[in-house]
Design an enzyme around this catalytic site. Structure first.
Site, PDB file in Angstrom:
ATOM      1  N   HIS A 306       0.815  -1.335   0.093  1.00  0.00           N
ATOM      2  CA  HIS A 306      -0.126   0.084  -0.094  1.00  0.00           C
ATOM      3  C   HIS A 306       0.762   1.311  -0.048  1.00  0.00           C
ATOM      4  CE1 HIS A 306      -3.088   2.601   0.538  1.00  0.00           C
ATOM      5  NE2 HIS A 306      -3.972   2.470   1.708  1.00  0.00           N
ATOM      6  N   HIS A 345      -1.909  -0.224 -11.786  1.00  0.00           N
ATOM      7  CA  HIS A 345      -2.672  -0.214 -10.640  1.00  0.00           C
ATOM      8  C   HIS A 345      -3.718  -1.158 -10.574  1.00  0.00           C
ATOM      9  CE1 HIS A 345      -5.045   2.399  -7.647  1.00  0.00           C
ATOM     10  NE2 HIS A 345      -3.778   2.983  -7.426  1.00  0.00           N
ATOM     11  N   ASP A 401       2.767   6.657  -7.965  1.00  0.00           N
ATOM     12  CA  ASP A 401       4.160   6.481  -7.050  1.00  0.00           C
ATOM     13  C   ASP A 401       5.319   6.617  -7.895  1.00  0.00           C
ATOM     14  OD1 ASP A 401       2.710   5.703  -4.778  1.00  0.00           O
ATOM     15  OD2 ASP A 401       1.978   3.805  -5.667  1.00  0.00           O
TER      16      ASP A 401
END
Length: 504
Positions: A306, A345, A401
């Site tokens: 996460h 994702h 990210d």
């Protein structure tokens, strides 16, 4: 999957027809908002079949199995919408692109929590309350100094949120009654005011706690949140302030860095029913204080699946080394010898809409901090993957990210602090979902999912002296034999020597 009827025979009815082939019975399941109620299936019962176990509870109705909640809607929400197939993210109906470009983090926080963009006076009141609730009791210094010098900042932050709740007994339903917050759904103004006070505290103190977790690692004194600064400016100031003689105006954080952090906070503020938000709601459903619920969310986000994704990107880029090594790395990824971090994702099947915004932010940060040596490797990886049929066919595009880790690294944050920078803004999303749950007109029901029990059926207890040593054999079927060192090793050696001597 299903038989398509001719268009001439179709008549739109918002229901699903299910035939139980075990009994021949037909059931009509209502469809609402393109969903079916899982509880309906409890009414579909059958006699136990030859392959059914008593633990399958066949006669008590069907259970819906969904490991990992891949297709389970746990609640109705008005907060965040994601269309993963088309790369859409909206907060309360507003596209994330517009909010990142035109709004501020605290304005977006107001939007997520209260449902609408604030007026000037509403935003001024909200901002003032959040910043006024930034300071923390001086006893917190002793709490943070009790951690080891090398404690992970997420361990400290998770503990700190739970610790924070110990100060505010008026926010604890275990002390004040379980309807402390839920009665706000009936218009109880005192309950609403109490709820808002905790919201101000959690958002205001999130940066303070995060800064304390940072500074304890640096061996520096803690800093009281300053006045006259924005939310992210105050955070950066608390991280970097060195001397009480420093003039506040001269040490105001660089505007480009404060703005970049503000945008990153907007992008990370909420993301629908992710792992940590679900954890906050699961915990919140038993009606603890909101600080405990947020601490649970913090623990969930701590996990590498996460909150650790952007850190994994940096480690990956470091391991690649240089742009010339990118082709070999991608070939290793295709052979499943390496892991490609920062691409793809769980939700987005095309592109992460936040990645385009953050790419622009990265350029603005690099213009101030200088070009990160890893950027050339990152760009080479980015371009190669986006032009490779293997990754295109699997819809593996860069996500938020991929760039956020590079930005945090350029701003001088250590990698183990990256998840903390994720938690601070996500506190807002957690609170928004928690508040929505507390204000549910139908009340709050404790979340109690079912399981499919596959363990042993009923068996009788066997006395210890009658048991075989090989009742359970296999990996994980008995405690591991672990190595001991230091004091424990010496004690065991002494005990063994004592047993030998006693026999002589």
């Amino acid at each position: 999957m299903g038989k398509q009827l001719p268009a001439s025979e179709l008549k739109r009815v918002e229901s699903l027809t299910v035939v139980d082939n075990r009994t021949g019975k037909e059931y009509t399941v209502p469809i609402t908002h393109n969903s079916i109620p899982a509880n309906f299936f409890k009414g579909i019962r059958a006699a136990a079949g030859p392959n059914d176990r008593p633990e399958d509870e066949t006669e008590r109705g069907l259970r819906v199995a969904d490991k990992g909640f891949l297709n389970t809607a746990v609640m109705e929400s008005h907060i965040t919408y994601i269309d993963g197939d088309n790369g859409v993210l909206r907060y309360r109906g507003y596209p994330i692109e517009q909010l990142a470009e035109r709004s501020s983090f605290l304005e977006v926080s107001y939007l997520l929590i209260y449902g609408a963009l604030p007026s000037a006076s509403q935003l001024s009141h909200f901002t003032s309350e959040v910043l006024l609730h930034g300071p923390i009791h001086s006893d917190a210094e002793g709490f943070f100094r009790a951690f080891r010098y090398d404690a992970h900042p997420m361990s400290m932050l998770t503990s700190a949120f739970a610790y924070l709740g110990s100060y505010y007994g008026e926010a604890n339903p275990s002390l004040q009654g379980q309807d402390l917050f839920t009665k706000a759904a009936k218009g109880d103004s005192a309950a609403l005011q109490n709820m808002d006070r905790q919201i101000f505290r959690l958002i205001g103190k999130a940066t303070t706690l995060a800064a304390m977790a940072y500074r304890i690692r640096q061996g520096r004194d803690f800093v009281v949140p300053p006045t006259g600064m924005s939310y992210t400016e105050s955070f950066l100031y608390q991280l970097d302030h060195l001397s009480p003689t420093d003039h506040l105006s001269e040490l105001k954080p660089h505007p480009a860095l404060a703005k970049a952090l503000d945008i990153l906070f907007i992008l990370h503020a909420d993301h629908e029913m992710n792992a940590s938000s679900t954890t906050v709601l699961q915990t919140g459903s038993s009606l603890p204080d909101p600080f405990s619920a947020v601490a649970a969310g913090c623990a969930s986000l701590y996990g590498p699946l996460h909150g650790g994704a952007n850190e994994a990107v940096i480690r990956m880029l470091v391991s690649i080394g240089s742009p010339k090594n990118v082709p070999a790395f991608l070939e290793a990824v295709k052979k499943r010898q390496k892991v490609l971090s920062g691409f793809g994702h769980r939700v987005y099947k095309t592109s992460d809409p936040r990645s385009f915004i953050i790419r622009k932010v990265a350029d603005e940060v690099f213009a101030v901090t200088g070009r990160d040596p890893l950027l050339d490797t990152a760009m080479a990886l980015h371009d190669a993957a986006l032009n490779d049929d293997y990754f295109i066919s699997r819809k593996l595009a860069p996500n938020v990210d991929f760039w956020s880790g590079l930005i945090y690294r350029a701003m001088g944050f250590p990698m183990d602090f990256f998840p903390v920078l994720f938690v601070v803004p996500r506190v807002v999303g957690w609170i928004a979902h928690w508040r929505q749950m507390m204000l549910s007109p139908s009340g709050v029901k404790i979340w109690r999912p079912r399981q499919l029990y596959l363990g042993p059926s009923t068996r009788d207890y066997v006395p210890l002296e009658e048991r075989s040593s090989s009742l359970q054999v296999g990996i994980g079927m008995e405690p591991s034999v672990i190595e001991h060192s230091g004091m424990t090793k010496r004690r065991k050696l002494a005990e063994a020597a004592g047993k030998i001597n006693s026999k002589l």
